[in-house]
Each structure stands twice: as C-alpha cells, then as structure tokens.
Design a protein around this motif. Structure first.
Motif, PDB file in Angstrom:
ATOM      1  N   ILE A 194       0.966  -1.246   0.016  1.00 49.73           N
ATOM      2  CA  ILE A 194       0.159  -0.071  -0.017  1.00 49.73           C
ATOM      3  C   ILE A 194       0.925   0.995  -0.135  1.00 49.73           C
ATOM      4  N   LEU A 195       0.855   1.855  -1.055  1.00 48.95           N
ATOM      5  CA  LEU A 195       2.072   3.212  -1.459  1.00 48.95           C
ATOM      6  C   LEU A 195       1.272   4.208  -0.295  1.00 48.95           C
ATOM      7  N   ALA A 196       0.058   4.561  -0.315  1.00 50.51           N
ATOM      8  CA  ALA A 196      -0.542   5.665   0.246  1.00 50.51           C
ATOM      9  C   ALA A 196      -2.035   5.489   0.400  1.00 50.51           C
ATOM     10  N   VAL A 197      -2.677   6.327   1.365  1.00 46.63           N
ATOM     11  CA  VAL A 197      -3.880   6.233   1.320  1.00 46.63           C
ATOM     12  C   VAL A 197      -4.463   7.909   0.641  1.00 46.63           C
ATOM     13  N   TYR A 198      -5.610   7.807   0.593  1.00 48.95           N
ATOM     14  CA  TYR A 198      -5.909   9.219   0.143  1.00 48.95           C
ATOM     15  C   TYR A 198      -7.246   9.734   0.544  1.00 48.95           C
ATOM     16  N   SER A 212      -6.820   8.545  12.660  1.00 47.35           N
ATOM     17  CA  SER A 212      -7.500   7.716  13.489  1.00 47.35           C
ATOM     18  C   SER A 212      -7.722   6.492  12.750  1.00 47.35           C
ATOM     19  N   ILE A 213      -8.308   6.570  11.493  1.00 50.78           N
ATOM     20  CA  ILE A 213      -8.708   5.334  10.726  1.00 50.78           C
ATOM     21  C   ILE A 213      -7.550   4.264  10.490  1.00 50.78           C
ATOM     22  N   LEU A 214      -6.422   4.981  10.444  1.00 50.82           N
ATOM     23  CA  LEU A 214      -5.215   4.272  10.062  1.00 50.82           C
ATOM     24  C   LEU A 214      -4.746   3.339  11.215  1.00 50.82           C
ATOM     25  N   LYS A 215      -5.213   3.688  12.418  1.00 49.40           N
ATOM     26  CA  LYS A 215      -4.878   2.894  13.603  1.00 49.40           C
ATOM     27  C   LYS A 215      -3.429   2.684  13.723  1.00 49.40           C
ATOM     28  N   GLY A 216      -2.706   3.406  13.609  1.00 46.85           N
ATOM     29  CA  GLY A 216      -1.041   3.257  13.832  1.00 46.85           C
ATOM     30  C   GLY A 216      -0.483   2.654  12.537  1.00 46.85           C
ATOM     31  N   ARG A 217      -1.017   2.313  11.588  1.00 41.85           N
ATOM     32  CA  ARG A 217      -0.311   2.016  10.323  1.00 41.85           C
ATOM     33  C   ARG A 217       0.289   3.094   9.696  1.00 41.85           C
ATOM     34  N   LYS A 218       1.590   2.847   9.621  1.00 45.93           N
ATOM     35  CA  LYS A 218       2.593   3.647   8.906  1.00 45.93           C
ATOM     36  C   LYS A 218       2.559   3.960   7.488  1.00 45.93           C
ATOM     37  N   ILE A 219       1.470   4.617   7.051  1.00 52.76           N
ATOM     38  CA  ILE A 219       1.263   4.841   5.654  1.00 52.76           C
ATOM     39  C   ILE A 219       1.305   6.171   5.225  1.00 52.76           C
ATOM     40  N   PRO A 220       1.722   6.588   4.118  1.00 53.14           N
ATOM     41  CA  PRO A 220       1.498   7.876   3.524  1.00 53.14           C
ATOM     42  C   PRO A 220       0.405   8.389   3.348  1.00 53.14           C
ATOM     43  N   ARG A 242     -13.018  -1.167 -15.068  1.00 50.58           N
ATOM     44  CA  ARG A 242     -11.574  -0.325 -15.519  1.00 50.58           C
ATOM     45  C   ARG A 242     -11.436   0.244 -14.083  1.00 50.58           C
ATOM     46  N   LEU A 243      -9.860   0.357 -13.741  1.00 54.75           N
ATOM     47  CA  LEU A 243      -9.270   1.050 -12.759  1.00 54.75           C
ATOM     48  C   LEU A 243      -8.584   2.056 -13.275  1.00 54.75           C
ATOM     49  N   ASP A 244      -8.020   3.007 -12.250  1.00 55.91           N
ATOM     50  CA  ASP A 244      -7.239   4.111 -12.461  1.00 55.91           C
ATOM     51  C   ASP A 244      -5.888   3.496 -12.681  1.00 55.91           C
ATOM     52  N   SER A 245      -4.844   3.820 -13.335  1.00 57.67           N
ATOM     53  CA  SER A 245      -3.543   3.517 -13.575  1.00 57.67           C
ATOM     54  C   SER A 245      -2.488   4.630 -13.225  1.00 57.67           C
ATOM     55  N   ASN A 246      -1.424   4.158 -12.540  1.00 62.39           N
ATOM     56  CA  ASN A 246      -0.350   5.154 -12.292  1.00 62.39           C
ATOM     57  C   ASN A 246       0.833   4.741 -12.223  1.00 62.39           C
ATOM     58  N   ILE A 247       1.802   5.749 -12.583  1.00 64.41           N
ATOM     59  CA  ILE A 247       3.251   5.304 -12.666  1.00 64.41           C
ATOM     60  C   ILE A 247       3.848   6.175 -11.420  1.00 64.41           C
ATOM     61  N   MET A 248       4.634   5.546 -10.559  1.00 62.61           N
ATOM     62  CA  MET A 248       5.485   6.175  -9.689  1.00 62.61           C
ATOM     63  C   MET A 248       6.872   6.552  -9.848  1.00 62.61           C
ATOM     64  N   TYR A 249       7.387   7.506  -9.822  1.00 59.43           N
ATOM     65  CA  TYR A 249       8.906   7.706 -10.087  1.00 59.43           C
ATOM     66  C   TYR A 249       9.825   7.429  -8.840  1.00 59.43           C
ATOM     67  N   SER A 250       9.080   8.023  -7.715  1.00 60.80           N
ATOM     68  CA  SER A 250      10.155   8.089  -6.393  1.00 60.80           C
ATOM     69  C   SER A 250       9.328   7.875  -5.322  1.00 60.80           C
ATOM     70  N   PRO A 251       9.692   7.394  -4.337  1.00 55.52           N
ATOM     71  CA  PRO A 251       9.068   7.259  -3.020  1.00 55.52           C
ATOM     72  C   PRO A 251       8.503   8.598  -2.394  1.00 55.52           C
ATOM     73  N   VAL A 252       7.626   8.579  -1.459  1.00 59.81           N
ATOM     74  CA  VAL A 252       7.053   9.597  -0.983  1.00 59.81           C
ATOM     75  C   VAL A 252       7.969   9.939   0.248  1.00 59.81           C
ATOM     76  N   THR A 253       8.549  11.216   0.167  1.00 63.04           N
ATOM     77  CA  THR A 253       9.442  11.680   1.173  1.00 63.04           C
ATOM     78  C   THR A 253       8.916  12.265   2.332  1.00 63.04           C
ATOM     79  N   GLN A 254       9.473  12.663   3.347  1.00 62.96           N
ATOM     80  CA  GLN A 254       8.931  13.394   4.557  1.00 62.96           C
ATOM     81  C   GLN A 254       9.804  14.609   4.946  1.00 62.96           C
TER      82      GLN A 254
END
Length: 462
Positions: free
Chosen positions: A246-250, A270-278, A384-396
C-alpha cells in the motif's frame, strides 16, 4: 564486454525467405553480442520467473540447429514448440521462424500464455502492443535502455518496429543482480506501476491483479461524512495479503478552510490505527476553486497534521486544477510530493505496464507520480481502474529540517537517482564536501540533495 543477445536473423543465404528448414550454418538462430540497431522500444517482463524462463527458452532455441530462419514459414517453430510443451531443446523436426515469431514462442515458453495464437505470430510492427496487452510486460522507451546495454536485464526484449527484435540473455553492468535478486514484498523499485481504488471498486481478485503486474495500490480511506471508506479495510487486507504494498491512502477533500482540513487529517490518522502509510490529500472539487492562496493554507495545514503524526504527505490533483488553482501560489506550498492526473489517451483502454507517452508527462515541480488513465483493463478487476506510474518514494520533510548542511564522511559517496542502491549512479561526492539537504526519505533515511540522493550513513549534519 557487451551482454549476449539471442535472435533469429536471415537464412543460410543471407535472405529473408527461400532457404531450407533448420539452421544450415549455425547463424540463422543464434546468440551474439548486443549491438545498437538503433532500438526504439524495450519490453521488460514484470515477473522474474517469466524473464528467466523466456531467456532459457531463447538459449535453447539458439542452440538447436533444427530451428532456422524463413519469413514465409515463420510459424513452423510455433507448431513444433506446441508439440513438445515449449521445450525448444526437444524439437527434432527441422522448422523455421523469424525474429518476432521467435520472441513470441520464447515468451510463451516463459509463461506469457496470453500470447498463444492460431495462424500468424505478431510482427515487429505489432508485437509491442501484443506483449503489453498480456499484462506481463512493461514498455520502456527511455534512451538509456535503447542506446547502451548497461541497464538491460536478462529476459528483456529489444524492438525496432518494422525491422528487428532480439532477447537480452545477460545483465548489463548497471543491473548486476536484476531479476535474480528477490526483494521483500513491501519493497518497490522505481519507476513502478499500480492502481488506486475506492468503495466503488468491488469484486477484485487481488492475487490476479498482482499477477497481472500491479506493483502497488493506493486506497481511498475516508468519505465525505468523515467515516471510513466502505471498502478501505477490505482493499487493505486484500492487497496486503496478495503481496501488493500500500503506497498511500487518500482523502478526497471538501475542506474550504484550514480548521476543517486539520479535522479531516486527524480523522484519517484515526482510521489508520497506527499503520505507517503515507497520506494523500486529493484537491480537485469544485468547492475549492477560486479560493486563491487560501487553498495553499488548507493544504499546508493538512500536511502539518499528517507529518506531526510521523507520516509522509503527498498531494494529488489534476493538471488543469494545478495550473489554475495551485501554480500561481506554488512558492508557498510546503509539499514536495506531487501526484498529478493527466489522461493523455482519453478513455481508450490501456493495460498494466503500457508506458504513457513521455511527451504528456505533467510538467509540475516535485512530480513523484502520474495518474495517466482511468481506463486500465486488468485481469482480476471486473471494471476499469485508475493506473499510475510512480517515479520515486513519498518523502517526509519533517524527517529533517529543510536547508540543513551536511558533510561527506566517505572517500567517494555515490549520488543516485532514487533513495536505494538499485537506482542509477549519477555522480560522486568527495570526503569533507559540503551539501545542502533538501529532503529525506522517512522510510530509509536517505537524503535528497540538489544532484540526487545519498545515503545518510555517510553524511554528518553540521
């Protein structure tokens, strides 16, 4: 020394047709060193097992002198290969093939069953679309893959449409462990391809989606009323169990003031319940048009809550919304992770790994991702779904203070294109050289400097 390639090329008389069945001189279907055609497309298997098995089939075919070259009888190899279960070493009857028919048979032998055919094999003019359509291959057109053998991987297929095609049988100097080295399920190698889904995407077969080449997923997490998206947990468990990170939640935003934005961010955490996701803020709704600089304050306020909770933040919007609503104030935007939608191909169906034309890539600062279609057709999804290309990680950004200075402690520190040792080296830093740190990857600790990425193990903050 150049990597080895395998191909089918001309009969015993140097002609494209009219020769005898089988390889009469040992050069009709053979291996040789890589050369520049020049090539126009690289087809890369999305699965290591497919790459290795295809390469082995190619080697077996090149070593079997019962397989020769002739365009007019190009499908003879296919019939013989079917008869022996695609073990090309077992073919005893002299037959012929040509370059693209040979690549097709090797790919089928490797596991690309979607290429199985009746009648005529794809040609060099049609094979790129045929291979990508299976969902097993990624199409690459960056010049670094086409003008040198440095970044080639075993199992890659080089194509010059209308002319010739060959298979790569070794790894280039820049890819020493490609497709052989296994990585943890959560690891991503950039660029990578994936989908984003929400409550209206139901009936997904997550394992099939992964097998079709999906490398990551981004999930909608919250509804307009502040409650969890109805499919969030099911999507989370499904993709995770299938080994898709899971690369991120939106959060599709409706906030028109900073206070509401901060409240929404707190609910997401709160919904993430401690899950470390961007966490991604999706700004595109009509209610947010015309807010001017206030919209930037909304985004920055949301980002602060997310990063104060120790999570990376990214921003999503469409290219038109960016240009009209954000770009005039972008110098006040804190976010350094922009994910932009631009459907350059309308609603024409596309497949996973089908490379969007680079001339349509959004021209936006700090672009880390491009949502290039909402018409992805993929095995395992009923719609059909949305498709994405990711070029680099999410930074902080909060992982380190922007603008800090570091000094190099290694004798020669490699500068890379992404925060991992698998990415390309673009330069070196000398010991005691000072650098300005502009960003950091929170998951790995790598630092971004103006020239690229460096490991924080060899940088001392001063």
């Amino acid at each position: 020394m150049a990597v080895t390639i395998g191909h089918a090329s001309l009969d015993e008389r140097g002609k494209i047709s009219g020769g005898q069945a089988g390889d009469q001189n040992g050069k009709e279907v053979c291996t040789r060193q890589w050369y520049s055609k020049p090539w126009e497309v690289l087809l890369r298997p999305l699965d290591a097992d497919l790459a290795e098995k295809s390469a082995r089939a190619c080697e077996a075919g090149c070593a079997n002198n019962n397989i020769g070259y002739d365009q007019k009888s190009r499908n003879g190899l296919h019939a013989q290969a079917q008869a022996v279960g695609y073990d090309l070493s077992k073919i005893k009857t002299p037959c012929n093939t040509d370059c693209s028919a040979f690549m097709t048979v090797c790919a089928i032998a490797g596991g690309a069953t979607g290429l199985e055919y009746k009648g005529n094999a794809p040609t060099t003019s049609t094979m790129v679309n045929a291979f990508v359509k299976t969902g097993k291959y990624q199409q690459l057109i960056d010049s670094k893959y086409l003008t040198s053998d440095k970044y080639l991987r075993r199992g890659d297929i080089l194509v010059k449409p209308g002319s010739h095609t060959v298979m790569v049988l070794g790894n280039g100097a820049g890819e020493p462990n490609a497709v052989i080295t296994s990585k943890p399920k959560s690891a991503l190698s950039y660029p990578c391809y994936g989908v984003d889904v929400a409550a209206w995407q139901t009936g997904l077969d997550y394992k099939k989606i992964k097998q079709a080449g999906c490398q990551f997923a981004i999930l909608k997490i919250i509804r307009k009323d502040g409650n969890p998206d109805k499919m969030f947990e099911e999507h989370y468990n499904g993709f995770t169990s299938a080994g898709v990170p899971i690369l991120a939640v939106y959060n599709y935003a409706y906030a028109t003031n900073v206070e509401k934005a901060k409240l929404d961010a707190q609910k997401v955490i709160s919904i993430l319940k401690g899950r470390k996701i961007p966490v991604c803020l999706d700004v595109e709704d009509q209610v947010q048009r015309g807010l001017g600089e206030k919209l930037i304050h909304i985004i920055n306020g949301y980002q602060k809550v997310v990063e104060d909770a120790g999570l990376p933040f990214l921003l999503y919007t469409g290219l038109s919304f960016w240009n009209t609503q954000i770009k005039p104030y972008q110098d006040k935007l804190n976010c350094r992770n922009n994910w932009i939608a631009r459907y350059y191909n309308g609603y024409v169906p596309m497949t996973m790994g089908q490379v969007p034309h680079p001339s349509y890539k959004p021209d936006v600062p700090n672009l880390i991702g491009w949502q290039y279609t909402s018409s992805l057709v993929i095995d395992g999804a009923p719609s059909r779904l949305d498709s994405n290309i990711m070029y680099s990680p999410v930074t902080q950004m909060s992982a380190i203070t922007k603008g800090k200075t570091g000094v190099v402690t290694a004798n020669a520190l490699k500068i890379r294109t992404a925060p991992n040792t698998d990415s390309d080296v673009v330069g070196y830093l000398k010991k005691d050289e000072k650098v300005t740190i502009i960003n950091a990857d929170a998951s790995t600790g790598w630092y971004q400097i103006p020239q690229g990425w460096v490991s924080n193990k060899y940088i001392s903050i001063i």
